[in-house]
Design an enzyme around this catalytic site. Structure first.
Site, PDB file in Angstrom:
ATOM      1  N   CYS A   1      34.328 -16.790  23.164  1.00  0.00           N
ATOM      2  CA  CYS A   1      35.101 -15.505  23.491  1.00  0.00           C
ATOM      3  C   CYS A   1      34.909 -14.535  22.373  1.00  0.00           C
ATOM      4  CB  CYS A   1      36.781 -15.883  23.579  1.00  0.00           C
ATOM      5  SG  CYS A   1      36.948 -17.604  24.083  1.00  0.00           S
ATOM      6  N   ASP A   2      34.605 -14.734  21.072  1.00  0.00           N
ATOM      7  CA  ASP A   2      34.641 -13.745  20.010  1.00  0.00           C
ATOM      8  C   ASP A   2      33.325 -13.456  19.536  1.00  0.00           C
ATOM      9  OD1 ASP A   2      37.672 -13.592  20.602  1.00  0.00           O
ATOM     10  OD2 ASP A   2      37.869 -15.238  19.043  1.00  0.00           O
TER      11      ASP A   2
ATOM     12  N   CYS B   1      37.196 -19.759  19.196  1.00  0.00           N
ATOM     13  CA  CYS B   1      36.401 -19.809  20.378  1.00  0.00           C
ATOM     14  C   CYS B   1      35.312 -18.800  20.498  1.00  0.00           C
ATOM     15  CB  CYS B   1      37.314 -19.147  21.695  1.00  0.00           C
ATOM     16  SG  CYS B   1      36.537 -19.011  23.212  1.00  0.00           S
TER      17      CYS B   1
END
Ligand SMILES: Cc1cc2nc3c(=O)[nH]c(=O)nc-3n(C[C@H](O)[C@H](O)[C@H](O)COP(=O)(O)OP(=O)(O)OC[C@H]3O[C@@H](n4cnc5c(N)ncnc54)[C@H](O)[C@@H]3O)c2cc1C
Length: 301
Positions: free
Chosen positions: A139-140, A136
């Protein structure tokens, strides 16, 4: 013989889409049961720090726990069981066989069973998940500010990830096993080719991943070339969690459910749905929308 309880709404999945749908249905006075799978929160359970869900500062699991409590306050029931088979129809009621061996009966079904990223099955990938290997970018990506990252894949998701990461990381390499990004939209291909810090390695596949002594990743390609980087973002597709549904429920070419093609009395929300941008905010939005459609349907019965 066990008494059969007829629910107004059966919701499959206890991720943000399912829990939002539960809140709306229960609050509208509908008898609601969530069949929540094997764990609360779905994919959110793996988010240590959630930074992009408006109004929330905490972990993904804390958000899911809060959503669960909120739905329960209005009377929603939750059981952590997984659907194995969905039978029946809108005329006779739906009945869902779960892995506890029981059948649950309801007038409508909201499907919110999410999708799982297709996993990279090479040496080291599983062990290094969360320690350099991610599924992701949104997200990261933040953790790779000014660093070198690799994106694996060649579809829209991979190119979108690469463009997103190019604003954060120093350098982005896209590795793709084919000779051109023929599966990706032209607009994305053009944007990628305009970015000076994105390099494309075509006809390249990965063989194994390991950690170096200085905590970087060493990715070995099938041509035995070594790529040293800080992070690997895998974008080789998602698989919708729909194994328990019969073949006649229509899917798109990614295996996701198409809201407008659902059988009467069945509604869909979240990552399991076609076309969705896979985020908590969109899961919540579609969960709300599916619940409102289900409530309107029940009210005209
Ligand atoms: C590591 C990671 C980090 C992420 N970080 C972010 C982020 O920072 N911000 C953001 O917005 N998004 C993030 N996402 C994406 C986000 O978590 C998802 O888009 C969102 O959770 C989708 O919600 P959903 O309810 O549709 O599905 P899911 O969260 O996948 O939930 C699906 C639910 O269905 C259940 N289920 C599955 N099969 C069955 C079955 N047969 N019967 C009953 N239940 C079943 C599961 O147990 C689960 O409860 C991240 C995802 C991952 C994997």
């Amino acid at each position: 013989m066990n008494e059969i309880i007829m629910y107004d709404v059966l919701i499959l999945g206890s991720g943000p889409a399912g829990l939002t749908a539960a809140l709306y249905c229960a609050r509208a006075g509908k008898k609601t049961l969530v069949l929540g799978g094997d764990r609360l929160g779905g994919q959110t359970a793996g988010i240590a720090v959630l930074e992009n869900y408006p109004g929330w500062a905490g972990s993904g699991l804390e958000l899911a726990e809060f959503m669960k409590k909120q739905a329960e306050i209005f009377g929603a029931e939750i059981k952590f069981v997984s659907a194995k088979e969905v039978a029946g129809d809108a005329e006779s009621a739906f009945n869902i066989l779960c892995d506890d061996g029981k059948r649950y009966v309801g007038k409508v079904v909201i499907i919110a069973t999410g999708a799982s990223p297709r996993k990279l099955e090479i040496d080291g990938a599983r062990e290094l998940f969360g320690r350099g290997v991610s599924y992701c970018a949104t997200c990261d990506g933040f953790f790779y500010y000014g660093k070198d990252v690799v994106v694996m894949g060649g579809g829209n998701s991979a190119l979108n990830d690469a463009l997103y990461l190019a604003d954060i990381a120093k350098n982005v390499k896209i590795v793709y096993r084919k000779g051109a990004f023929t599966r990706a939209e032209e607009v994305l291909r053009n944007r990628v080719s305009e970015r000076e810090n994105i390099e494309c390695l075509f006809n390249t596949d990965l063989k194994k991943i390991a950690k170096t002594d200085d905590d970087k990743l060493c990715i070995t390609t099938t041509a035995d070339q070594e790529i040293i980087c800080d992070g690997l973002f895998v974008a080789i597709g998602h698989e919708a969690n729909t194994d328990y549904l019969t073949e006649d429920v229509k899917r798109d070419n990614m295996g996701r459910l198409i809201p407008s093609e659902m059988p009467k009395g069945m509604f869909v929300a979240g990552d399991v749905e076609s076309e969705i941008k896979m985020q908590i905010a969109t899961a919540v939005g579609t969960g709300c929308s599916a619940a409102m459609d289900a409530i309107a349907y029940l009210n005209q019965l």
